[in-house]
Write a protein that holds these residues in place. Structure first.
Motif, PDB file in Angstrom:
ATOM      1  N   MET A  96      38.308   1.815  21.132  1.00 18.56           N
ATOM      2  CA  MET A  96      38.532   0.413  20.103  1.00 18.56           C
ATOM      3  C   MET A  96      37.163   0.144  19.377  1.00 18.56           C
ATOM      4  N   VAL A  97      36.654  -0.479  20.585  1.00 21.14           N
ATOM      5  CA  VAL A  97      35.002  -1.711  20.891  1.00 21.14           C
ATOM      6  C   VAL A  97      34.428  -0.515  20.333  1.00 21.14           C
TER       7      VAL A  97
ATOM      8  N   ASP B  64      32.996   9.891  26.072  1.00 18.53           N
ATOM      9  CA  ASP B  64      34.062   8.920  26.234  1.00 18.53           C
ATOM     10  C   ASP B  64      34.456  10.426  27.510  1.00 18.53           C
TER      11      ASP B  64
ATOM     12  N   VAL C  28      38.016  -0.366  30.546  1.00 17.26           N
ATOM     13  CA  VAL C  28      39.864  -1.164  29.667  1.00 17.26           C
ATOM     14  C   VAL C  28      39.679  -2.827  30.079  1.00 17.26           C
TER      15      VAL C  28
ATOM     16  N   ALA D   2      28.792  -3.769  26.343  1.00 15.02           N
ATOM     17  CA  ALA D   2      30.202  -4.675  25.976  1.00 15.02           C
ATOM     18  C   ALA D   2      31.138  -4.935  27.183  1.00 15.02           C
TER      19      ALA D   2
ATOM     20  N   ASN E 162      34.109  -6.064  29.778  1.00 14.85           N
ATOM     21  CA  ASN E 162      34.442  -7.783  30.069  1.00 14.85           C
ATOM     22  C   ASN E 162      34.851  -7.451  31.604  1.00 14.85           C
TER      23      ASN E 162
ATOM     24  N   SER F  31      26.119  -8.055  25.134  1.00 13.97           N
ATOM     25  CA  SER F  31      26.879  -8.899  23.656  1.00 13.97           C
ATOM     26  C   SER F  31      27.165 -10.257  24.168  1.00 13.97           C
TER      27      SER F  31
ATOM     28  N   HIS G 191      30.390 -15.420  28.415  1.00 15.49           N
ATOM     29  CA  HIS G 191      31.433 -15.186  27.394  1.00 15.49           C
ATOM     30  C   HIS G 191      33.184 -15.004  28.014  1.00 15.49           C
TER      31      HIS G 191
HETATM   32  N1  LIG Z   1      31.633  -7.984  24.699  1.00 19.18           N
HETATM   33  C1  LIG Z   1      33.145  -8.823  24.130  1.00 19.18           C
HETATM   34  O1  LIG Z   1      32.961  -9.486  23.446  1.00 19.18           O
HETATM   35  C2  LIG Z   1      34.327  -7.759  23.912  1.00 19.18           C
HETATM   36  C3  LIG Z   1      34.370  -6.952  25.031  1.00 19.18           C
HETATM   37  N2  LIG Z   1      35.742  -5.964  24.573  1.00 19.18           N
HETATM   38  C4  LIG Z   1      35.593  -4.762  26.374  1.00 19.18           C
HETATM   39  O2  LIG Z   1      35.141  -3.769  25.590  1.00 19.18           O
HETATM   40  C5  LIG Z   1      35.533  -3.096  26.523  1.00 19.18           C
HETATM   41  C6  LIG Z   1      36.358  -1.510  25.792  1.00 19.18           C
HETATM   42  O3  LIG Z   1      37.719  -2.426  24.721  1.00 19.18           O
HETATM   43  P1  LIG Z   1      38.380  -1.309  23.948  1.00 19.18           P
HETATM   44  O4  LIG Z   1      37.684  -0.444  23.185  1.00 19.18           O
HETATM   45  O5  LIG Z   1      39.668  -2.334  23.610  1.00 19.18           O
HETATM   46  O6  LIG Z   1      39.251   0.037  25.259  1.00 19.18           O
HETATM   47  P2  LIG Z   1      39.508   1.120  24.682  1.00 19.18           P
HETATM   48  O7  LIG Z   1      41.013   1.482  26.221  1.00 19.18           O
HETATM   49  O8  LIG Z   1      40.283   1.390  23.406  1.00 19.18           O
HETATM   50  O9  LIG Z   1      38.678   1.737  25.348  1.00 19.18           O
HETATM   51  C7  LIG Z   1      37.262   2.171  26.679  1.00 19.18           C
HETATM   52  C8  LIG Z   1      37.189   4.251  26.351  1.00 19.18           C
HETATM   53  O10 LIG Z   1      36.394   3.740  27.641  1.00 19.18           O
HETATM   54  C9  LIG Z   1      36.705   5.203  27.952  1.00 19.18           C
HETATM   55  N3  LIG Z   1      36.229   5.204  29.458  1.00 19.18           N
HETATM   56  C10 LIG Z   1      37.178   4.908  30.843  1.00 19.18           C
HETATM   57  N4  LIG Z   1      36.160   5.246  31.662  1.00 19.18           N
HETATM   58  C11 LIG Z   1      35.079   6.410  31.392  1.00 19.18           C
HETATM   59  C12 LIG Z   1      34.389   6.987  32.138  1.00 19.18           C
HETATM   60  N5  LIG Z   1      34.077   6.611  33.397  1.00 19.18           N
HETATM   61  N6  LIG Z   1      33.792   7.472  30.629  1.00 19.18           N
HETATM   62  C13 LIG Z   1      33.797   7.027  30.197  1.00 19.18           C
HETATM   63  N7  LIG Z   1      34.085   6.410  29.037  1.00 19.18           N
HETATM   64  C14 LIG Z   1      35.245   6.178  30.052  1.00 19.18           C
HETATM   65  C15 LIG Z   1      38.579   5.390  27.839  1.00 19.18           C
HETATM   66  O11 LIG Z   1      38.594   6.447  27.291  1.00 19.18           O
HETATM   67  C16 LIG Z   1      38.065   5.072  26.784  1.00 19.18           C
HETATM   68  O12 LIG Z   1      38.171   5.715  25.333  1.00 19.18           O
HETATM   69  C17 LIG Z   1      36.927  -3.708  27.376  1.00 19.18           C
HETATM   70  O13 LIG Z   1      36.119  -3.779  28.401  1.00 19.18           O
HETATM   71  C18 LIG Z   1      37.377  -4.683  26.257  1.00 19.18           C
HETATM   72  O14 LIG Z   1      37.539  -5.793  27.093  1.00 19.18           O
HETATM   73  C19 LIG Z   1      36.470  -5.909  23.440  1.00 19.18           C
HETATM   74  C20 LIG Z   1      36.250  -6.741  22.633  1.00 19.18           C
HETATM   75  C21 LIG Z   1      35.188  -7.641  22.470  1.00 19.18           C
END
Ligand SMILES: NC(=O)C1=CN([C@@H]2O[C@H](COP(=O)(O)OP(=O)(O)OC[C@H]3O[C@@H](n4cnc5c(N)ncnc54)[C@H](O)[C@@H]3O)[C@@H](O)[C@H]2O)C=CC1
Ligand SMILES: CC(=O)C(=O)O
Length: 309
Positions: A10-11, A32, A77, A115, A117, A140, A172
């Motif tokens: 998503m991010v 990915d 995650v 990005a 967390n 970020s 954050h």
């Molecule tokens: N900094 C901020 O303000 C924010 C940070 N986040 C964080 O961003 C991160 C991602 O969130 P989402 O996109 O919602 O999660 P998501 O689960 O939708 O996407 C994560 C992606 O990482 C991939 N992934 C996992 N292990 C991998 C690896 N070894 N190599 C390549 N790709 C890999 C997964 O296949 C997945 O597509 C989380 O840690 C979340 O907490 C989310 C919102 C705001």
């Protein structure tokens, strides 16, 4: 400028979409572990590009990142409902240990934009794993919390969020600090303007806004499982600041000294341009805000120290 994004969940996808609409990058490569997901997101976002500009977007592997000026780290995650960001640390640190070396092998001169967390500590881990100078590994940080604060203040005061100059500092996460005493509406004090427009910042109003900022992620995750639009736009804002060497002042996290706490990654307003982060601009704070920022920085330093890199 070519932009790599690791993690097209998503991010990562929201960041790619926002960069495409903004024209922040000429080329974007999504990587990915779930290659089908990366391909699908790249194609979907590519269909938006003709409405916006000329960004070329593809899925690829690490070798396809060659020549990237910035690589966003959005892999790993996210929180489940009720989970804190800090509870993700062990799992996302393991992901970064397998990914950062691959990125650096292909594009050793890229700026890393983190990005995942808990974003402050993940930025610190990325810096240690990459060996890059601290200013070239940018998390970020509180850029999203600062946007939430400005949005809520703008609504309360009846002015545009972009005309509210207010910052969220520190982690954050749960210990973040809303810098009320340094906040301005245009060029005047927030309190003064609030009284002028008959919308005083009573303790109840402050508590409501504080809660709205600090608890935003929990509320949104409860409702739809994750947050992505806000951070996607925030990441695109940082990409633009770097790509266009803006010298923009943004609340981002990078390794440095904050409030006398050494070697800590947390957010204060910082100058962001082509070289990454070059200066800090810590605002004047009330004694209570300064103590809260120091406590947030100490907590992050101590938590990071317990994580093997
Ligand atoms: N900094 C901020 O303000 C924010 C940070 N986040 C964080 O961003 C991160 C991602 O969130 P989402 O996109 O919602 O999660 P998501 O689960 O939708 O996407 C994560 C992606 O990482 C991939 N992934 C996992 N292990 C991998 C690896 N070894 N190599 C390549 N790709 C890999 C997964 O296949 C997945 O597509 C989380 O840690 C979340 O907490 C989310 C919102 C705001
Ligand atoms: C998930 C997260 O870190 C946020 O939306 O603030």
């Amino acid at each position: 400028m070519k932009l790599g994004i690791i993690g097209s969940g998503m991010v990562g996808a929201a960041a790619a979409f926002a960069c495409t609409l903004r024209g922040a990058a000429s080329r974007i490569v999504l990587v990915d572990i779930d290659t089908a997901r990366a391909r699908a997101e790249a194609e979907d976002i590519a269909h938006a590009a003709p409405f916006a500009g000329a960004t070329q977007i593809d899925a690829g592997d690490y070798d396809d990142l060659a020549g990237s000026g910035i690589v966003i780290m959005a892999c790993g995650v996210g929180q489940k409902p009720g989970e804190t960001r800090l509870e993700l640390l062990g799992r996302n640190a393991a992901v970064f240990r397998s990914v950062v070396g691959e990125v650096m092998r292909v594009c050793p001169d890229a700026i890393l934009l983190v990005a995942s967390n808990p974003v402050d500590i993940m930025g610190q881990i990325a810096q240690a794993l990459s060996g890059l100078p601290p200013g070239r590994v940018i998390a970020s940080g509180t850029i999203l919390d600062t946007a939430r604060f400005r949005w809520l203040l703008g609504r309360h005061l009846g002015i545009a969020p972009r005309s509210v100059h207010a910052y969220v500092l520190g982690e954050h996460g749960d210990s973040e600090v809303l810098a009320w005493s340094a906040a301005r509406a245009g060029s005047i004090s927030l309190q003064g303007f609030a009284e002028q427009v008959g919308a005083p910042l009573t303790p109840e109003v402050r508590d409501r806004i504080d809660n709205g900022v600090r608890r935003a992620a929990y509320t949104i995750i409860e409702g739809k499982g994750a947050t992505w639009y806000g951070i996607g736009a925030g990441l695109a804002r940082i990409v633009s600041a770097i790509a266009q060497d803006e010298g923009a002042v943004l609340t981002v996290s990078t390794l440095g000294d904050v409030m006398g706490v050494q070697d800590v990654a947390c957010s204060v307003p910082r100058v962001v341009g082509a070289q990454g982060v070059t200066e800090d601009l810590v605002p004047d704070l009330s004694p209570a805000e300064a103590d809260a920022l120091r406590a947030s920085a100490e907590m992050l330093r101590d938590t990071a120290a317990a994580v093997p890199v």
